[in-house]
Design an enzyme around this catalytic site. Structure first.
Site, PDB file in Angstrom:
ATOM      1  N   SER A 169      74.308  59.639  10.264  1.00 45.23           N
ATOM      2  CA  SER A 169      73.463  58.865  11.177  1.00 45.23           C
ATOM      3  C   SER A 169      73.139  59.602  12.466  1.00 45.23           C
ATOM      4  O   SER A 169      72.875  58.982  13.492  1.00 45.23           O
ATOM      5  CB  SER A 169      74.116  57.513  11.502  1.00 45.23           C
ATOM      6  OG  SER A 169      74.119  56.684  10.355  1.00 45.23           O
TER       7      SER A 169
ATOM      8  N   SER B 192      65.982  51.867   6.261  1.00 51.46           N
ATOM      9  CA  SER B 192      66.501  53.069   5.615  1.00 51.46           C
ATOM     10  C   SER B 192      65.476  53.724   4.692  1.00 51.46           C
ATOM     11  O   SER B 192      64.515  53.090   4.231  1.00 51.46           O
ATOM     12  CB  SER B 192      67.780  52.747   4.840  1.00 51.46           C
ATOM     13  OG  SER B 192      68.819  52.359   5.706  1.00 51.46           O
TER      14      SER B 192
ATOM     15  N   GLU C 141      79.816  54.023  11.867  1.00 46.65           N
ATOM     16  CA  GLU C 141      78.644  53.465  11.190  1.00 46.65           C
ATOM     17  C   GLU C 141      78.933  52.103  10.563  1.00 46.65           C
ATOM     18  O   GLU C 141      78.273  51.700   9.610  1.00 46.65           O
ATOM     19  CB  GLU C 141      78.150  54.454  10.130  1.00 46.65           C
ATOM     20  CG  GLU C 141      77.749  55.804  10.717  1.00 46.65           C
ATOM     21  CD  GLU C 141      77.361  56.806   9.656  1.00 46.65           C
ATOM     22  OE1 GLU C 141      76.266  56.671   9.085  1.00 46.65           O
ATOM     23  OE2 GLU C 141      78.140  57.737   9.408  1.00 46.65           O
TER      24      GLU C 141
END
EC number: 6.3.2.4
Length: 316
Positions: free
Chosen positions: A153, A288, A17
């Site tokens: 994720s 997000s 990530e």
């Protein structure tokens, strides 16, 4: 405190990530810089701890995703170094990072979480793939979700609709962790509920409803603009939304999290929210969920991130 307080934002790293972390870090830097805070960035590499110990910043913001920022190890080193930082302490982060442990803590605290079994790579090999798979399918039906026991994720996550899909799903999960979590699938509305600590304790932000175009909220759907539609606040009955907020706060408390967290939940057809996992350093990119929830309350991100930073400073 702006202008006199030094903040070091940690981003990047070598996890899967990395790119997401870099984007989150830039957003934090931009938000605090707009208020005049003295903000710099650093990577979690061999130079990091000497650099931090030399500079002794007033506070560290680990905007790191994946193991380097969320498994508790780096946070434990910051604790030992006496450096104030944003987010949960090492032991609490470790609990949340391990999905089976997090689920068990929430369950013991009274929250609902889907039935599941955790399978290690070693047992999968020793018992035999066919035997393990037959046993799982004999006790869990009507759809499964297979995911790495640790990770974020949605990497390595597979929705399993048929028995034939399970072996590949397990191997995909084992690519990211030595343990796979096989969870009974709950069909419903997928939501994320952010939690911020305040003067009266942790409080839930409005739930964000997640509607991916593909039908699956995977890595691309999370970080590619236009791939997912979000509704903030979520299109839920007020009583259901309140119950979801209570479950997110319950998870935050059960694991001893601090400052900020995000609980991923799913609301079934009856309106019951189910806990899936918690994130101790939610993504802070332009797509997000936590930033969307903050903005939906009428607050701007600069003031919200400044308040989080000031809370960490006050606890130092």
């Amino acid at each position: 405190m702006a202008g006199t307080t030094s903040v070091v934002v940690l981003s990047g790293g070598i996890s899967h990530e990395r790119d997401v972390s870099l984007r989150s870090g830039r957003r934090v830097v931009d938000a605090l810089s707009r208020l005049g805070w003295r903000v710099s960035t650093a990577e979690p590499d061999a130079k990091l701890l000497p650099l931090l110990l030399e500079r002794r910043p007033d506070v560290v913001w680990p905007a790191l995703h994946g193991a380097s920022g969320e498994d508790g190890s780096l946070r434990a080193l910051l604790d030992v170094s006496g450096l104030p930082y944003i987010g949960s302490r090492g032991p609490a982060a470790r609990l949340a990072w391990d999905k089976p442990t997090a689920k068990r803590l929430v369950e013991v605290a009274g929250g609902a979480t889907p039935a599941s079994v955790t399978l290690t790579r070693e047992v999968f090999r020793e018992i035999g793939a066919r035997s393990a798979i037959d046993t799982i399918l004999g006790s869990m039906t009507d759809g499964l979700v297979v995911k790495p026991a640790r990770g974020g994720s949605a990497q390595g996550v597979t929705v399993v609709d048929t028995a034939e899909q399970l072996p590949r799903a397990l191997m995909d999960a084992f690519t990211y962790a030595d343990e796979a979590l096989i969870e009974q699938r709950v069909v419903g509305t997928e939501i994320a509920v952010g939690v911020l600590d305040g003067d009266d304790g942790p409080a839930a932000l409005p739930a964000v409803e997640i509607v991916p175009r593909s039908g699956f909220y995977g890595f691309e759907e999370r970080y590619t603009a236009g791939e997912t539609r979000f509704y903030t606040p979520a299109r839920l009955d007020p009583a259901v939304a309140a119950a979801a907020g209570e479950l997110a706060v319950l998870a935050h408390r059960a694991m001893g999290l601090r400052h900020l967290s995000r609980a991923d939940l799913i609301v079934d057809a009856s309106g019951r929210p189910w806990f899936l996992e918690s994130n101790v350093m939610p993504g802070l990119t332009e797509t997000s969920l936590l930033p969307q929830a903050i903005l939906s309350t009428g607050r701007d991100l600069s003031s919200a991130y400044a308040a989080i930073t000031e809370r960490a400073l006050a606890e130092a």
